[in-house]
Design a protein around this motif. Sequence first.
Motif, PDB file in Angstrom:
ATOM      1  N   VAL A 456       0.851  -1.187   0.000  1.00 37.55           N
ATOM      2  CA  VAL A 456       0.000   0.000   0.000  1.00 37.55           C
ATOM      3  C   VAL A 456       0.885   1.235   0.000  1.00 37.55           C
ATOM      4  CG1 VAL A 456      -1.807   1.234   1.229  1.00 37.55           C
ATOM      5  CG2 VAL A 456      -1.738  -1.254   1.290  1.00 37.55           C
ATOM      6  N   PHE A 457       0.756   2.072  -1.026  1.00 33.00           N
ATOM      7  CA  PHE A 457       1.632   3.235  -1.133  1.00 33.00           C
ATOM      8  C   PHE A 457       0.857   4.544  -1.247  1.00 33.00           C
ATOM      9  CE2 PHE A 457       3.636  -0.441  -3.146  1.00 33.00           C
ATOM     10  CZ  PHE A 457       4.695  -0.612  -2.278  1.00 33.00           C
ATOM     11  N   ASP A 458      -0.291   4.527  -1.870  1.00 31.12           N
ATOM     12  CA  ASP A 458      -1.036   5.772  -2.071  1.00 31.12           C
ATOM     13  C   ASP A 458      -2.533   5.496  -1.944  1.00 31.12           C
ATOM     14  OD1 ASP A 458      -1.234   4.215  -4.316  1.00 31.12           O
ATOM     15  OD2 ASP A 458      -0.826   5.817  -5.757  1.00 31.12           O
ATOM     16  N   LEU A 459      -2.912   4.845  -0.820  1.00 31.40           N
ATOM     17  CA  LEU A 459      -4.303   4.454  -0.618  1.00 31.40           C
ATOM     18  C   LEU A 459      -5.186   5.678  -0.412  1.00 31.40           C
ATOM     19  CD1 LEU A 459      -6.371   2.159  -0.171  1.00 31.40           C
ATOM     20  CD2 LEU A 459      -5.825   2.312   2.270  1.00 31.40           C
ATOM     21  N   HIS A 460      -6.300   5.686  -1.098  1.00 29.70           N
ATOM     22  CA  HIS A 460      -7.302   6.736  -0.893  1.00 29.70           C
ATOM     23  C   HIS A 460      -8.451   6.220  -0.049  1.00 29.70           C
ATOM     24  CE1 HIS A 460     -10.946   9.075  -1.938  1.00 29.70           C
ATOM     25  NE2 HIS A 460     -10.103  10.099  -1.864  1.00 29.70           N
ATOM     26  N   SER A 461      -8.978   5.042  -0.372  1.00 32.14           N
ATOM     27  CA  SER A 461     -10.113   4.506   0.386  1.00 32.14           C
ATOM     28  C   SER A 461     -10.308   3.029   0.067  1.00 32.14           C
ATOM     29  CB  SER A 461     -11.400   5.274   0.065  1.00 32.14           C
ATOM     30  OG  SER A 461     -11.748   5.124  -1.316  1.00 32.14           O
ATOM     31  N   VAL A 462     -11.069   2.373   0.933  1.00 34.41           N
ATOM     32  CA  VAL A 462     -11.482   0.979   0.728  1.00 34.41           C
ATOM     33  C   VAL A 462     -12.987   0.914   0.953  1.00 34.41           C
ATOM     34  CG1 VAL A 462     -11.287  -1.408   1.529  1.00 34.41           C
ATOM     35  CG2 VAL A 462      -9.264   0.073   1.493  1.00 34.41           C
ATOM     36  N   ARG A 463     -13.701   0.268   0.048  1.00 31.90           N
ATOM     37  CA  ARG A 463     -15.147   0.143   0.219  1.00 31.90           C
ATOM     38  C   ARG A 463     -15.553  -1.317   0.134  1.00 31.90           C
ATOM     39  NH1 ARG A 463     -14.715   2.052  -5.089  1.00 31.90           N
ATOM     40  NH2 ARG A 463     -15.708   0.744  -6.681  1.00 31.90           N
ATOM     41  N   LEU A 464     -16.659  -1.638   0.791  1.00 24.39           N
ATOM     42  CA  LEU A 464     -17.246  -2.973   0.759  1.00 24.39           C
ATOM     43  C   LEU A 464     -18.477  -2.941  -0.133  1.00 24.39           C
ATOM     44  CD1 LEU A 464     -17.437  -5.914   1.875  1.00 24.39           C
ATOM     45  CD2 LEU A 464     -18.828  -4.970   3.739  1.00 24.39           C
ATOM     46  N   GLU A 465     -18.563  -3.917  -1.058  1.00 23.87           N
ATOM     47  CA  GLU A 465     -19.674  -3.949  -2.015  1.00 23.87           C
ATOM     48  C   GLU A 465     -20.448  -5.254  -1.896  1.00 23.87           C
ATOM     49  OE1 GLU A 465     -17.686  -1.328  -5.672  1.00 23.87           O
ATOM     50  OE2 GLU A 465     -17.870  -3.515  -5.834  1.00 23.87           O
ATOM     51  N   ALA A 466     -21.762  -5.166  -2.115  1.00 20.40           N
ATOM     52  CA  ALA A 466     -22.630  -6.346  -2.190  1.00 20.40           C
ATOM     53  C   ALA A 466     -23.119  -6.500  -3.633  1.00 20.40           C
ATOM     54  CB  ALA A 466     -23.804  -6.198  -1.233  1.00 20.40           C
ATOM     55  N   TRP A 467     -22.949  -7.716  -4.178  1.00 21.65           N
ATOM     56  CA  TRP A 467     -23.364  -8.006  -5.553  1.00 21.65           C
ATOM     57  C   TRP A 467     -24.372  -9.153  -5.540  1.00 21.65           C
ATOM     58  CZ3 TRP A 467     -20.868  -6.230 -10.313  1.00 21.65           C
ATOM     59  CH2 TRP A 467     -19.922  -5.220 -10.089  1.00 21.65           C
ATOM     60  N   GLN A 468     -25.284  -9.113  -6.509  1.00 25.23           N
ATOM     61  CA  GLN A 468     -26.257 -10.195  -6.649  1.00 25.23           C
ATOM     62  C   GLN A 468     -26.552 -10.380  -8.131  1.00 25.23           C
ATOM     63  OE1 GLN A 468     -30.250  -9.662  -4.913  1.00 25.23           O
ATOM     64  NE2 GLN A 468     -29.954 -11.628  -3.879  1.00 25.23           N
ATOM     65  N   ASN A 469     -26.444 -11.631  -8.584  1.00 23.68           N
ATOM     66  CA  ASN A 469     -26.701 -11.956  -9.990  1.00 23.68           C
ATOM     67  C   ASN A 469     -25.837 -11.110 -10.933  1.00 23.68           C
ATOM     68  OD1 ASN A 469     -28.735 -13.835  -9.245  1.00 23.68           O
ATOM     69  ND2 ASN A 469     -30.223 -12.152  -9.105  1.00 23.68           N
ATOM     70  N   GLY A 470     -24.560 -10.908 -10.535  1.00 21.47           N
ATOM     71  CA  GLY A 470     -23.614 -10.214 -11.391  1.00 21.47           C
ATOM     72  C   GLY A 470     -23.760  -8.709 -11.414  1.00 21.47           C
ATOM     73  N   ALA A 471     -24.606  -8.143 -10.580  1.00 19.60           N
ATOM     74  CA  ALA A 471     -24.819  -6.697 -10.585  1.00 19.60           C
ATOM     75  C   ALA A 471     -24.573  -6.145  -9.177  1.00 19.60           C
ATOM     76  CB  ALA A 471     -26.232  -6.352 -11.041  1.00 19.60           C
ATOM     77  N   LEU A 472     -24.012  -4.933  -9.133  1.00 20.11           N
ATOM     78  CA  LEU A 472     -23.778  -4.271  -7.855  1.00 20.11           C
ATOM     79  C   LEU A 472     -25.119  -3.877  -7.238  1.00 20.11           C
ATOM     80  CD1 LEU A 472     -21.817  -2.980  -5.786  1.00 20.11           C
ATOM     81  CD2 LEU A 472     -21.885  -0.905  -7.192  1.00 20.11           C
ATOM     82  N   VAL A 473     -25.337  -4.310  -5.997  1.00 20.41           N
ATOM     83  CA  VAL A 473     -26.573  -3.971  -5.293  1.00 20.41           C
ATOM     84  C   VAL A 473     -26.385  -2.716  -4.451  1.00 20.41           C
ATOM     85  CG1 VAL A 473     -28.247  -4.756  -3.574  1.00 20.41           C
ATOM     86  CG2 VAL A 473     -27.302  -6.372  -5.246  1.00 20.41           C
ATOM     87  N   SER A 474     -25.302  -2.694  -3.667  1.00 23.72           N
ATOM     88  CA  SER A 474     -25.127  -1.560  -2.766  1.00 23.72           C
ATOM     89  C   SER A 474     -23.723  -1.560  -2.187  1.00 23.72           C
ATOM     90  CB  SER A 474     -26.144  -1.627  -1.619  1.00 23.72           C
ATOM     91  OG  SER A 474     -25.909  -0.623  -0.654  1.00 23.72           O
TER      92      SER A 474
END
Length: 975
Positions: A456-474
């Motif tokens: 990690v050298f220039d981290l801006h952010s980390v996010r957690l994603e939920a996917w369902q049936n190949g599509a981003l839910v939230s």
Amino acid sequence: MSDSRPNPYLTDNLSINTHSLILPSELDDPLKIVGNTNHSASSIAIAPDSIANDIATEITRDFASMQKPPSPNSAPEHLSFTLDKNSYTLTESLEIQKGWIFDRDGATDIDRITLEIQQHGTSSVNLGQISAIDVASWARQWGSFSHLTSLDGLGLTAGNYEFVAIAYDRSGLASASFQRAFQITESNIAPNHTPQSTHFSLNKNTYELGETIEITNGWVFDEDGILDLTNIIFTLKDSTGEAIAVSEETHLNPNPWTTQWASFSHEIDLTGVNAGEYTLSAVAYDRANAASAEFSRSLIVEEPILSNNAPEFLMFSLNQNNYNSGETLTIQNAWVSDRNGATDIDRIEFSLWLNNNEVLSPQAVSDLNPASWSQNWASFAFALNLQNFGSGTYHLRAIAYDKIGATSISFERQFQLTTPLTTFRQFELFDASGDNTATTAFQGGVLRLNYALENVFDLHSVRLEAWQNGALVSPLGTWNDAIARERLIDLNDLNLTGGSYDFRTVANTLNGIEINSLFQSLQILSWDENTTQFGTVAGETLDYEDMAGVGHILVGRGGTDTLSLGLERSAIASINGINVDDYDPFNSTSNQAIFRGTAFDFITLKNGNEIYFQGIEKLEFTSGENLELQVAANDTYFDQQWNLRVSNIESAWRFSRGSQDVLLVTLDTGILSKYGSSEGVYDLDLDNRLIVDETDVDGYENYGHGHSATTIMSATSNNNFGVAGINWESDVYVTNVYIDGVNLQTAIKDAIAHAETNNQRVVFQTGVQGEYWLNNGGTQAQLEALLRENADRAIFAVAAGNGGEDIDNPVNRQKSGGVARLQTTHENVMAIGALQKRGTTIIDGLTNAIGVDRASYSNYGSSLTLMSATDSPAMNKFGSRQTFGGTSAANPNTAGIASLVWSVNTALSAGELRQILIDTAMDLTTTTRGVTAGEGKDDAFGHGLVNADAAIRRAFALSRNEELANLYSGRSQFA
């Protein structure tokens, strides 16, 4: 100087012959010769620095005559000495010091020195003579001498005297006489005069930083003579009066026209002194340490007024132009200049830029090395480890600042950085409840997240994603940390319905690059808070409906409750993570699911569905087979103890049956009919649990009010006799506060002292009612102070009173709430009302209430805290079962339950324990005895009926995982 040897000052026109002039040597200061001289430097002996001034004329005569051969004999030419002091008492001794004699024929020609004391107008006193003359090592013509004379016995009186000496050589020629004046006093303490008239001037009144104060025209007067003066102390004080600098002057110049005045000068360096207004004071001291009055002068120190030039020139080179991650960048050939001098440069600030974004906060370099060839130039150094920066083209920028903040033009160098690819070395997401299905969570539950990035050298952010049936839910949250451990994700704040989901974490760099973790799958079981099944105070059967992908929650509340599964026993994979065949009520709670702030038993079905439940005493299968979940006792009247059922105590026993960390205290009528005897002690463990003394004897001629209350709370359980006490394990401290007992406040203090000695929490059941008890053993203010002082350690379950009146309006002063009313202002006090059963029914051989109501005699009102069962089976002091009633029965029921809850989590304060009992109480909403009871707290039932199982589960959840449990509090839990 303080040397005792002569120091000649030559003042005439001299022609010095190296053979004819022999002067004293070993002089500390150079020989001072004033006038025209003609001499050979190698022929002059260096003299000491303290020849008395009165011999100067003898030595500065025409030295030409001294070159002639000496006459056959010369009389002694110089005689001098000093006295050790100026004033003596009649019994002291006078000492001659610094005695010197000069004879051209040599000091060995001196035969004697005669001594006498003279007083004006009187005859002299002969003191004898001195014949021991020491020839000086530096000139044979000079000799030194000393003498000590006792004044005692000389017949002298107080007055002014002169000490007179005359030197004689061997031929009888005499020197001129030499005198020293002194004083004789009758007192044993010589009179001393304080120095006076200390005065000085300053060379100016305003100085710049670093200048030197020059003190001029300094004078001091001492009536005892300037030889009595020792030093002058100078003190520089700031505007607040604080001393900034202290210095000393010891060189005082005698005045030629009087022996009582001396002049002085002094210098004080202002280096390190800040700008401001100051006062310089002087105090003169004599040999007796007497001090003159302080004399002061005011002065001002100012910043120098200079024209300022900003740093003009700044440059440096890099040791290379291309770097790999982890290497160290260094600069070389780094120089800066300033017309005001390199010392005017305060610092050089370096910053690092990537894509016009500053990625390194300014790093200051203040260690500058002045150039040897110019005062305006300086070199400097800087190094930077590139471990934590990502790939890209960077600009290292520098700006020089001088001491007033003026800046140079920025200077920068460009370099290229290459770094390894940032990756996720860990990503874990699982159900936080603690059940045995980490990849299955209830809708509205909580997930636990772990992740870790490497390189990690220039981290801006980390996010957690939920996917369902190949599509981003939230997206489920965003963080700035490269590593996360045990981070909670509350699904109640998100819109994830039941179903199968894929989750991943995505890291964003400052360059706009995204790095993805691998996907992880979790099953969210559909659950709607409105579908949760709740029981009542009565025993009943709750039915489970097996639906795929659905999570079920069932809360039995009071009574002997059955969960009808509608399944065969074989459909259960586990209960609380163990095989259903291995279930043991006494060891069944090590695994619990923590959900919505409380602990649940959990059943995992083989088809993947999950069931959370609490307050359930029995599982029923379609085969008709049952699985008993609760803890039961074999006591004679256990089946009749409806009070245990209505508050779910048999389910709570699975978590705790008491602890030695908690002390039960009964403040009632006592229990013993005879101290030290087991007579009258029925169903109570006299040998192991009861703590008693002779004051605990029950003085009432009745069945034993205190005995019955104590058995409800803590009777010996599972002993095939009597009733089952709510608490089986804790010690019981018995106190009689009625006839022949101790007063209430003393009883409280004694019990708490015992608990403190044994590091125990204390639960009081206080069978007292009426206003009388507020001042029993002290004032009400003292009682309240006692409650406050023990707010963490002690909780009081107090009978609300049997007057059938509002607690806050004590019409019947004997049956009013009294101490119970203090629950309003003290978080460790509970006012407990009496709850009666409205009929009973038998479930699995156990007596259950079919309904409840407030007893007509039970006090009520806004100061009522909780309700507990009255008319409870208990044992009296004759060994017989009886139905024990009144708020005096409700009170030990509550105390016993509170002790179980505290046994599970002793980290709770008394106030936190009371709040748990309130938050988990069963709300009672029926109109009763003319007082309306609505939802929530009301005057009829307070916060409701104490629920032992629900309260102990909340305390258990807080002890296991406080962070997770505290996502919910109060009535947001299941109550």
